[in-house]
Write a protein that holds these residues in place. Structure first.
Motif, PDB file in Angstrom:
ATOM      1  N   THR A  23       5.178   4.203   7.576  1.00  0.00           N
ATOM      2  CA  THR A  23       3.725   4.066   7.218  1.00  0.00           C
ATOM      3  C   THR A  23       3.026   3.581   8.618  1.00  0.00           C
ATOM      4  N   ILE A  24       1.590   3.808   8.756  1.00  0.00           N
ATOM      5  CA  ILE A  24       0.718   3.566   9.844  1.00  0.00           C
ATOM      6  C   ILE A  24       1.042   2.141   9.967  1.00  0.00           C
ATOM      7  N   PHE A  25       1.268   1.128   9.048  1.00  0.00           N
ATOM      8  CA  PHE A  25       1.270  -0.229   9.353  1.00  0.00           C
ATOM      9  C   PHE A  25       2.672  -0.778  10.298  1.00  0.00           C
ATOM     10  N   THR A  26       3.679  -0.079   9.817  1.00  0.00           N
ATOM     11  CA  THR A  26       4.803  -0.272  10.833  1.00  0.00           C
ATOM     12  C   THR A  26       4.593   0.118  11.989  1.00  0.00           C
ATOM     13  N   VAL A  27       4.044   1.448  12.024  1.00  0.00           N
ATOM     14  CA  VAL A  27       3.812   2.139  13.403  1.00  0.00           C
ATOM     15  C   VAL A  27       3.078   1.186  14.398  1.00  0.00           C
ATOM     16  N   MET A  28       1.929   0.649  13.827  1.00  0.00           N
ATOM     17  CA  MET A  28       0.949  -0.108  14.895  1.00  0.00           C
ATOM     18  C   MET A  28       1.536  -1.624  14.897  1.00  0.00           C
ATOM     19  N   ILE A 354      -6.045  -0.544  12.555  1.00  0.00           N
ATOM     20  CA  ILE A 354      -5.662   0.677  11.538  1.00  0.00           C
ATOM     21  C   ILE A 354      -6.482   1.637  11.265  1.00  0.00           C
ATOM     22  N   PRO A 355      -6.264   3.002  11.395  1.00  0.00           N
ATOM     23  CA  PRO A 355      -7.163   4.010  11.560  1.00  0.00           C
ATOM     24  C   PRO A 355      -7.540   4.160  10.073  1.00  0.00           C
ATOM     25  N   LEU A 356      -9.023   4.442   9.783  1.00  0.00           N
ATOM     26  CA  LEU A 356      -9.251   4.636   8.356  1.00  0.00           C
ATOM     27  C   LEU A 356      -8.560   5.768   7.867  1.00  0.00           C
ATOM     28  N   SER A 357      -8.550   6.886   8.607  1.00  0.00           N
ATOM     29  CA  SER A 357      -7.958   8.138   8.148  1.00  0.00           C
ATOM     30  C   SER A 357      -6.735   7.961   7.589  1.00  0.00           C
ATOM     31  N   ALA A 358      -6.001   6.991   7.881  1.00  0.00           N
ATOM     32  CA  ALA A 358      -4.765   6.937   7.147  1.00  0.00           C
ATOM     33  C   ALA A 358      -4.574   6.572   5.602  1.00  0.00           C
ATOM     34  N   PHE A 359      -6.024   6.181   5.335  1.00  0.00           N
ATOM     35  CA  PHE A 359      -6.142   5.742   3.827  1.00  0.00           C
ATOM     36  C   PHE A 359      -6.538   7.035   3.038  1.00  0.00           C
ATOM     37  N   TYR A 360      -6.848   8.187   3.604  1.00  0.00           N
ATOM     38  CA  TYR A 360      -7.309   9.247   3.167  1.00  0.00           C
ATOM     39  C   TYR A 360      -6.145  10.272   2.690  1.00  0.00           C
TER      40      TYR A 360
END
Length: 390
Positions: A23-28, A354-360
């Motif tokens: 997930t982007i959360f782990t990456v960031m 966190i980039p908003l695109s990750a939620f799309y």
């Protein structure tokens, strides 16, 4: 015979979630740690909870509450939740048959989906949305139907929602206050949704984990307040979010008895039950409503500190009316994609977002990133000082 030491190949099999990676959360968060950045990416506090809550859990442990509790949760906690919902929203739930304690809200949502979604059923999600919804639906054998919230305002477009409903629509997932946009649904939105669903058999999963983070005098519009919604809804809440203990992973689901019966059939086989001393501690702590009644003011002060600190900067602040998030448009700073901007911001400026695109589902990029302001004031001031240099 002596077994051979040669390594046998691990069998392969088709993935149930072939499109899912880290997930982007782990990456960031990993990138933030690597570059010693202020982590305003992942949504959890960097401050401690009320010591009185720790003391209540400690007393429960010392009193011997360390074995399995009842499958739906201890009676005292379910009763406290039912009392709280009635006081805040006017809806009476039976603590015995309509309240279930869960291992956090994410487990609650997965359990609700597994309980109601059959192969081929469609579930509507409103993009951008929390990243667990779509994989949960896929694991249940359902089909994800994505409907976009209005870009920029993140308001629900009920025309688009209505157009997405088919005879195969089993459920709709809503989330207010909203992660990631920090918007909220008002009473008119809830009445409109109630009217839209009135003639259908569509079930509702109402993700309300940020229910006590609504600002500027607004009231949280729980699905529990609206009879036509409450009758078809799983209302999901989170003690982790409300009491600054996200690592405890304790939440609740309120739903009509018939829905709760199906929910508990799955709940008993995926987690069975939830840690006992935390339940006893939370039940005791809930006797005083002040901590959650005062929470909007607590987080509004942090929101205001963060927003005021960024006023006049090159980051354009979007409205933040609920949750503990603040979205910004960075088009005045960079023409990078939102994902690349977040990586650059972490490496070069020392602030993680966190980039908003990750939620799309389709990676829609609006040049917007999300910050979390559930941080100590000194953490926020550090981040503000770095961001103002942009």
């Amino acid at each position: 015979m002596t077994p051979t030491l040669t390594r046998s190949p691990t069998p392969t099999f088709p993935s149930k979630l072939p499109q899912v990676g880290t997930t982007i959360f782990t990456v960031m968060s990993a990138l933030a740690a690597e570059h010693d950045a202020v982590n305003l990416g992942q949504g959890f506090p960097d401050f401690e909870c009320d010591p009185a809550l720790i003391d209540a859990v400690t007393r429960a442990m010392k009193a011997g509450h360390n074995q399995y509790p009842p499958m739906p949760g201890i009676a005292a906690l379910r009763e406290a939740v039912a009392t709280k919902i009635k006081a805040l929203h006017g809806r009476e739930y039976c603590a015995n048959t309509e309240i279930t304690v869960t291992a956090g809200a994410t487990q609650a949502i997965l359990t609700a989906i597994l309980a109601i979604v059959h192969a081929g059923d469609e579930v509507i999600v409103l993009d951008p949305c929390y990243d667990s919804y779509a994989p949960n639906i896929q694991l249940a054998g359902g089909t994800v139907v994505r409907v976009a919230l209005t870009p920029g305002t993140f308001r629900p477009d009920f025309g688009l929602i209505a157009a997405a409903i088919t005879p195969r629509t089993r459920a709709l997932i809503i989330n207010s206050p909203h992660n990631p946009s920090a918007s909220i649904w008002g009473a008119e939105d809830m009445f409109t949704l109630q009217d839209l669903l009135a003639s259908t058999n569509i079930l509702l999963i109402s993700d309300e984990v940020y229910e006590h983070m609504v600002f500027d005098g607004a009231e949280h519009q729980s699905a529990a307040r609206y009879p036509g919604l409450a009758a078809r809804a799983f209302v999901v809440s989170s003690f982790g979010k409300t009491f600054h203990v996200t690592g405890w992973k304790v939440g609740t689901v309120a739903a009509p008895a018939s829905l709760t019966a199906e929910f508990r059939k799955v709940h008993q086989f995926n987690v069975f039950t939830v840690n006992t001393p935390m339940q006893h501690g939370l039940a005791e702590y809930l006797r005083d409503p002040a901590p959650y009644i005062q929470l909007p003011a607590f987080y509004q002060a942090k929101r205001d500190l963060f927003r005021q600190g960024l006023e006049g900067s090159r980051l354009k602040l979007l409205p933040s009316t609920g949750s503990y998030f603040q979205c910004v448009n960075f088009s005045g700073v960079s023409d990078l994609s939102d994902s690349d901007f977040c990586q650059w911001l972490t490496r070069e400026v020392g602030v993680a977002a966190i980039p908003l695109s990750a939620f799309y589902g389709n990676g829609f990029d609006q040049g917007i990133v999300r910050f979390c302001f559930a941080k100590r004031d000194e953490t926020l001031r550090d981040a503000i000082g770095r961001l103002r240099k942009l």
